[in-house]
Design a protein around this motif. Sequence first.
Motif, PDB file in Angstrom:
ATOM      1  N   GLN A 319     -17.505 -39.339 -11.856  1.00  0.00           N
ATOM      2  CA  GLN A 319     -18.122 -38.022 -11.938  1.00  0.00           C
ATOM      3  C   GLN A 319     -18.722 -37.699 -10.568  1.00  0.00           C
ATOM      4  OE1 GLN A 319     -18.958 -35.810 -14.871  1.00  0.00           O
ATOM      5  NE2 GLN A 319     -17.279 -36.898 -15.838  1.00  0.00           N
ATOM      6  N   PRO A 320     -18.538 -36.474 -10.075  1.00  0.00           N
ATOM      7  CA  PRO A 320     -19.146 -36.109  -8.800  1.00  0.00           C
ATOM      8  C   PRO A 320     -20.611 -35.728  -8.975  1.00  0.00           C
ATOM      9  CG  PRO A 320     -17.942 -34.249  -9.665  1.00  0.00           C
ATOM     10  CD  PRO A 320     -17.727 -35.378 -10.640  1.00  0.00           C
ATOM     11  N   ARG A 321     -21.334 -35.720  -7.891  1.00  0.00           N
ATOM     12  CA  ARG A 321     -22.697 -35.177  -7.893  1.00  0.00           C
ATOM     13  C   ARG A 321     -22.586 -33.660  -7.980  1.00  0.00           C
ATOM     14  NH1 ARG A 321     -27.001 -33.227  -8.084  1.00  0.00           N
ATOM     15  NH2 ARG A 321     -28.924 -33.669  -6.959  1.00  0.00           N
ATOM     16  N   TYR A 322     -23.299 -33.048  -8.933  1.00  0.00           N
ATOM     17  CA  TYR A 322     -23.114 -31.619  -9.184  1.00  0.00           C
ATOM     18  C   TYR A 322     -24.446 -30.965  -9.498  1.00  0.00           C
ATOM     19  CZ  TYR A 322     -21.223 -27.314 -11.276  1.00  0.00           C
ATOM     20  OH  TYR A 322     -20.926 -26.001 -11.565  1.00  0.00           O
ATOM     21  N   GLY A 323     -24.710 -29.851  -8.854  1.00  0.00           N
ATOM     22  CA  GLY A 323     -25.892 -29.060  -9.142  1.00  0.00           C
ATOM     23  C   GLY A 323     -25.556 -27.582  -9.151  1.00  0.00           C
ATOM     24  N   ARG A 324     -26.128 -26.848 -10.103  1.00  0.00           N
ATOM     25  CA  ARG A 324     -25.853 -25.407 -10.229  1.00  0.00           C
ATOM     26  C   ARG A 324     -27.147 -24.668 -10.516  1.00  0.00           C
ATOM     27  NH1 ARG A 324     -25.697 -22.527 -14.765  1.00  0.00           N
ATOM     28  NH2 ARG A 324     -25.435 -24.419 -16.037  1.00  0.00           N
ATOM     29  N   THR A 325     -27.354 -23.572  -9.809  1.00  0.00           N
ATOM     30  CA  THR A 325     -28.456 -22.660 -10.091  1.00  0.00           C
ATOM     31  C   THR A 325     -27.877 -21.276 -10.335  1.00  0.00           C
ATOM     32  OG1 THR A 325     -29.972 -23.927  -8.700  1.00  0.00           O
ATOM     33  CG2 THR A 325     -30.594 -21.660  -9.235  1.00  0.00           C
ATOM     34  N   SER A 326     -28.214 -20.682 -11.457  1.00  0.00           N
ATOM     35  CA  SER A 326     -27.664 -19.377 -11.833  1.00  0.00           C
ATOM     36  C   SER A 326     -28.787 -18.410 -12.169  1.00  0.00           C
ATOM     37  CB  SER A 326     -26.728 -19.505 -13.047  1.00  0.00           C
ATOM     38  OG  SER A 326     -25.622 -20.327 -12.754  1.00  0.00           O
ATOM     39  N   ILE A 327     -28.607 -17.184 -11.742  1.00  0.00           N
ATOM     40  CA  ILE A 327     -29.503 -16.089 -12.111  1.00  0.00           C
ATOM     41  C   ILE A 327     -28.666 -15.022 -12.792  1.00  0.00           C
ATOM     42  CG2 ILE A 327     -31.155 -14.368 -11.300  1.00  0.00           C
ATOM     43  CD1 ILE A 327     -31.596 -16.128  -8.840  1.00  0.00           C
ATOM     44  N   SER A 328     -29.028 -14.668 -14.000  1.00  0.00           N
ATOM     45  CA  SER A 328     -28.273 -13.683 -14.770  1.00  0.00           C
ATOM     46  C   SER A 328     -29.212 -12.569 -15.198  1.00  0.00           C
ATOM     47  CB  SER A 328     -27.642 -14.323 -16.009  1.00  0.00           C
ATOM     48  OG  SER A 328     -26.851 -15.435 -15.651  1.00  0.00           O
ATOM     49  N   SER A 329     -28.692 -11.362 -15.213  1.00  0.00           N
ATOM     50  CA  SER A 329     -29.524 -10.226 -15.623  1.00  0.00           C
ATOM     51  C   SER A 329     -28.673  -9.205 -16.344  1.00  0.00           C
ATOM     52  CB  SER A 329     -30.184  -9.576 -14.402  1.00  0.00           C
ATOM     53  OG  SER A 329     -29.216  -9.096 -13.503  1.00  0.00           O
ATOM     54  N   VAL A 330     -29.313  -8.447 -17.177  1.00  0.00           N
ATOM     55  CA  VAL A 330     -28.653  -7.376 -17.904  1.00  0.00           C
ATOM     56  C   VAL A 330     -29.668  -6.252 -18.100  1.00  0.00           C
ATOM     57  CG1 VAL A 330     -29.237  -8.333 -20.167  1.00  0.00           C
ATOM     58  CG2 VAL A 330     -27.261  -6.828 -19.947  1.00  0.00           C
ATOM     59  N   ALA A 331     -29.194  -5.033 -18.049  1.00  0.00           N
ATOM     60  CA  ALA A 331     -30.085  -3.886 -18.240  1.00  0.00           C
ATOM     61  C   ALA A 331     -29.304  -2.751 -18.872  1.00  0.00           C
ATOM     62  CB  ALA A 331     -30.678  -3.425 -16.903  1.00  0.00           C
ATOM     63  N   SER A 332     -29.986  -1.947 -19.650  1.00  0.00           N
ATOM     64  CA  SER A 332     -29.370  -0.754 -20.235  1.00  0.00           C
ATOM     65  C   SER A 332     -30.439   0.317 -20.396  1.00  0.00           C
ATOM     66  CB  SER A 332     -28.736  -1.069 -21.596  1.00  0.00           C
ATOM     67  OG  SER A 332     -29.720  -1.486 -22.525  1.00  0.00           O
ATOM     68  N   PHE A 333     -29.981   1.568 -20.379  1.00  0.00           N
ATOM     69  CA  PHE A 333     -30.922   2.683 -20.532  1.00  0.00           C
ATOM     70  C   PHE A 333     -30.195   3.866 -21.157  1.00  0.00           C
ATOM     71  CE2 PHE A 333     -33.252   6.444 -19.048  1.00  0.00           C
ATOM     72  CZ  PHE A 333     -34.528   6.115 -19.514  1.00  0.00           C
ATOM     73  N   ASP A 334     -30.774   4.392 -22.241  1.00  0.00           N
ATOM     74  CA  ASP A 334     -30.214   5.562 -22.909  1.00  0.00           C
ATOM     75  C   ASP A 334     -30.740   6.816 -22.210  1.00  0.00           C
ATOM     76  OD1 ASP A 334     -29.098   3.785 -24.670  1.00  0.00           O
ATOM     77  OD2 ASP A 334     -30.619   4.082 -26.222  1.00  0.00           O
ATOM     78  N   ILE A 335     -29.877   7.431 -21.382  1.00  0.00           N
ATOM     79  CA  ILE A 335     -30.335   8.629 -20.665  1.00  0.00           C
ATOM     80  C   ILE A 335     -30.426   9.828 -21.598  1.00  0.00           C
ATOM     81  CG2 ILE A 335     -29.591   7.865 -18.396  1.00  0.00           C
ATOM     82  CD1 ILE A 335     -27.018   9.383 -18.759  1.00  0.00           C
ATOM     83  N   THR A 336     -29.603   9.835 -22.648  1.00  0.00           N
ATOM     84  CA  THR A 336     -29.708  10.807 -23.737  1.00  0.00           C
ATOM     85  C   THR A 336     -29.332  10.049 -25.010  1.00  0.00           C
ATOM     86  OG1 THR A 336     -27.400  11.567 -23.785  1.00  0.00           O
ATOM     87  CG2 THR A 336     -28.869  12.601 -22.145  1.00  0.00           C
ATOM     88  N   PRO A 337     -29.492  10.636 -26.165  1.00  0.00           N
ATOM     89  CA  PRO A 337     -29.064   9.948 -27.380  1.00  0.00           C
ATOM     90  C   PRO A 337     -27.575   9.643 -27.414  1.00  0.00           C
ATOM     91  CG  PRO A 337     -30.586  11.708 -27.933  1.00  0.00           C
ATOM     92  CD  PRO A 337     -30.264  11.870 -26.484  1.00  0.00           C
ATOM     93  N   GLU A 338     -26.785  10.340 -26.574  1.00  0.00           N
ATOM     94  CA  GLU A 338     -25.332  10.154 -26.612  1.00  0.00           C
ATOM     95  C   GLU A 338     -24.783   9.380 -25.425  1.00  0.00           C
ATOM     96  OE1 GLU A 338     -26.622  13.280 -26.651  1.00  0.00           O
ATOM     97  OE2 GLU A 338     -26.633  13.598 -28.821  1.00  0.00           O
ATOM     98  N   HIS A 339     -25.598   9.061 -24.437  1.00  0.00           N
ATOM     99  CA  HIS A 339     -25.074   8.446 -23.222  1.00  0.00           C
ATOM    100  C   HIS A 339     -25.989   7.322 -22.750  1.00  0.00           C
ATOM    101  CE1 HIS A 339     -22.124  11.667 -22.875  1.00  0.00           C
ATOM    102  NE2 HIS A 339     -23.120  12.523 -23.154  1.00  0.00           N
TER     103      HIS A 339
END
Length: 968
Positions: A319-339
């Motif tokens: 097995q190799p030496r392995y390191g991972r750092t992750s940053i994840s984001s999500v966003a949403s906004f209802d600009i009108t009731p339909e969009h």
Amino acid sequence: MNNTAYTRKLLAFACLAAIAGQAAAQDAANNQAADASNAAKLETVTVTGTRISNPNVISPTPVSVLTAADIKATGAVNVGDLMTTMPQLSTSYTMGNSTQSIGTAGIARQDLRNLGTNRTLVLVNGRRFVGATAGNTAVDVNLIPADWIERVEIITGGASAVYGADAVTGVVNFILKKNYQGANLHAQYGTSEHGGFDKKLISLTGGLNFADNRGNVAVSVEHSDQDSLEFSDRFGHESYTTIKTPNGPTDAALFGNAGSYTITEGGTFSFGKAADINKRYVFDSNGSVRKQRFGGLYDDTGRCTDCDRVDLNQVSQLQPRYGRTSISSVASFDITPEHRLYAEGTYSHVDVKKFGQPAFGSGASAYKITADNAYITPELAALMKANGANSITVGRFDVDAGRRGEDTARDTSRVVLGANGVITGDWQYDASVTYGVTDETRHNFNNRIKDRFFASIDAVKDSKGNIVCRSSLNPKAINANTGKVLNPIALGGGCVPTSIFGNGAINPAAAQWFNTTTTTSSRLTQFVGGGSVTNNNLFDMPFEAGSASMAAGVEFRRESSRQVTDPLDAAGLTFLNAIPPSSGAYDVKEGYIETALPLITGKPFVQNLTFDAAARFSDYSTIGHTKAWRWGLDWSIVDDLRLRGTMSSAVRAPNIGELYSGQRENFFSVTDPCSANQIKNGPNPSVRQANCLALGVPQGWTSTNGSTIRGVSGSNPNLQPEQGRTWTAGFVFTPSFLTGFGLTVDYWNIKLTNAVSAPTGQDVVNHCVDATTGVNNVYCQNATRDGSSNELNYIRTINQNISSLSTSGIDIGAYYSHPLFGGKMNWAVDATRVIGFTEHPFQDDPANTVQDNGTLGFPEWKAVLRATYSRENWAFNWNARYFSSMLRVSNESYRSNPKQTMPITAGSGFFNDVRASYVFPNSGWQAYVGVTNVFDRDPPVNLFGTTFGSALYDAIGRAYYAGFNYNF
């Protein structure tokens, strides 16, 4: 059709969708549709296996789902190895075997049905993700944060027309969290029982709503880390090799405490043929020379037991030496009731370090030392004189010069910006752009500059009796190992002479001079822009069957790749393969449409019958126009039983690497089919013998070459698209008399033609001498031999549309939930029975087939069982995986000679993992512990998880982990 006409077609397609939307808008205006009704339609249901968002539509495409709970129950800190346990996926890339190719350490690619990672489309939230290695769009799923996954869908039939034209074998779709409120801290630590192999994970996730719940934003930060695992820490000093046993029950057998005697750590040489053990000598660590020891068995292929031989496993890394750092984001906004506006962002940084074998000299590349070498002792000089030798050729495994390896950093970023909503009435839209980039920097350390090494070992004494490099005295001297004047990089001052006589003989100062660190960098970019419209009430079908549904869209995608190779490597001056710089790009314009048409509803024995169809039209800048299609039927006979089936056509365009990576030096490990002990292993031994004779190889000749064979391999800019056909048929059984039980059974059949493949070195040499038309074929032209020794000395392979593949099997899925002892018991089984897997390495020769099913890496049966018992605040998980035994040789070779080696099979695998968790009431805390490989099962002999087939087995042994979750 020319490009202009095709572009018009796409534009017309988009216009039709827009006109239909406008017509629907007029109808909606006339009907005075309520705004509140439109707003409700923002919350659509995505149906697995289709882009149609109608909750009443059930896709006929077979799908397997891995939930977030399933992932957590395994204790996985990186999802790549977990995915390969699924029956539909193979172990082409695991953490353990990812180091077998240059530049792929730590990468986990998905391979559905064993048909190749290039033919499996990986999506994230239904959209493409940027590739991981230069020239290749295959995704590294280890970059996807384990704690950010909501579920994984494995779609295994008819996916190209719906999701993408290169999903020949299917789609693996990672669905990530889209809306998160609150905060969670998760930490886990694990270690193995053998070797102290540690794994760690920590993640923090938080999200909140804002603007009166019209918007949401969530962010997750995750870090995972694992130590390297050395072979010696896990298996000690095990070393195996296959040795001929002419008087035994089989032709050859696998023995321990064994290896090759034509190469050793301290150096070995012979005054006769390599297999003449009475004339073989080795160097001890003090530099003295003695007869090579043979205390056990040996054969004429250079293998022996209880002898002076090389131990390759001493430098093997599981097995190799392995390191991972992750940053994840999500966003949403209802600009009108339909969009609604939405965004996704991910960033991952990976550091992976692997150690491998040192540089070495063996066979044709063994080191030549002349009689005037300054390190030759009087004892050795006398021995050479007695044997009339002016030089010796030393086979040596240069552990004392340092292990070679890779230190790689990868940075991957991806952003998605989009909007969805209601156009009017039943028409909805979704439009987005995706941009991703992967930057990789790979340092190849202890990479030998070959001519500097040859200068160092060509040591002589100057006029004052000092040991110096010959090239320092005479830069124009012909070097014995190269046969020519050394490259200027090895000339001039700085050369440090060294002995190679005995393990530990290499001068560290010399190693520092001839070893270097070369650097290769690469960048991949991906841009995808597109939009789609859907309508779940397009028009009413006859006979009150229901409403037709439709999804249609257009997409533009551009992929680019650039690799800048270190000048020393590109020039072929180092021990690393000569890999030239490469770059390339392509773009594709696509349009697709999908429809679901209910034909019959509410009739006896036809509760619902729905016809599903999809088509995708593509225009590639590299190969031109392609099309993919799918149609399917879903027939709900009664509430308890549903039948389903699909037929589809798929296309895969060659990737950048296959087209533009260039042709480069390579080295091939092959077994010479003309060697006396291999003649009978051919599909037709008499044909093989006749062709070997025609090549000038005498009958009874035995190859003694124990080294790799130099050659060239690489890309081909004239490749054409691959073509695939898939059909599936199955049923879903959910009996009303057994609440909580469900069963799915699906037959699948895939055929791929015009497949892009570069024949392996073994393919080339085998097909040269197994051709029924004689040796005047393209394969013999690409496998040349030395006229005096008859040994293979050069092999050439490049990418070509020359092969075809076909495979079929049955997927079985079952689940059952029921009360038990005051709690709840959940069972889930996924299994695959592969009926056949046939390769036609050269599709123009249909009689030439390779049946892979049941051979190493291609088990006939593969299954996973997940069982969970929960009661009050406790939960107990048991996960088991199974695969059937496999041949270690090909089916064809086994039929020709079933007694050729022992053991000839690798036993079945059955591995068990357990986990227990407890939620502390009213505290937000959950704690858990787990054990993987509970019964500490070892892999079969000489299979250590570092190759394609052996990666099926657990090579780590029993391991433990513990962790907690805290919600606040």
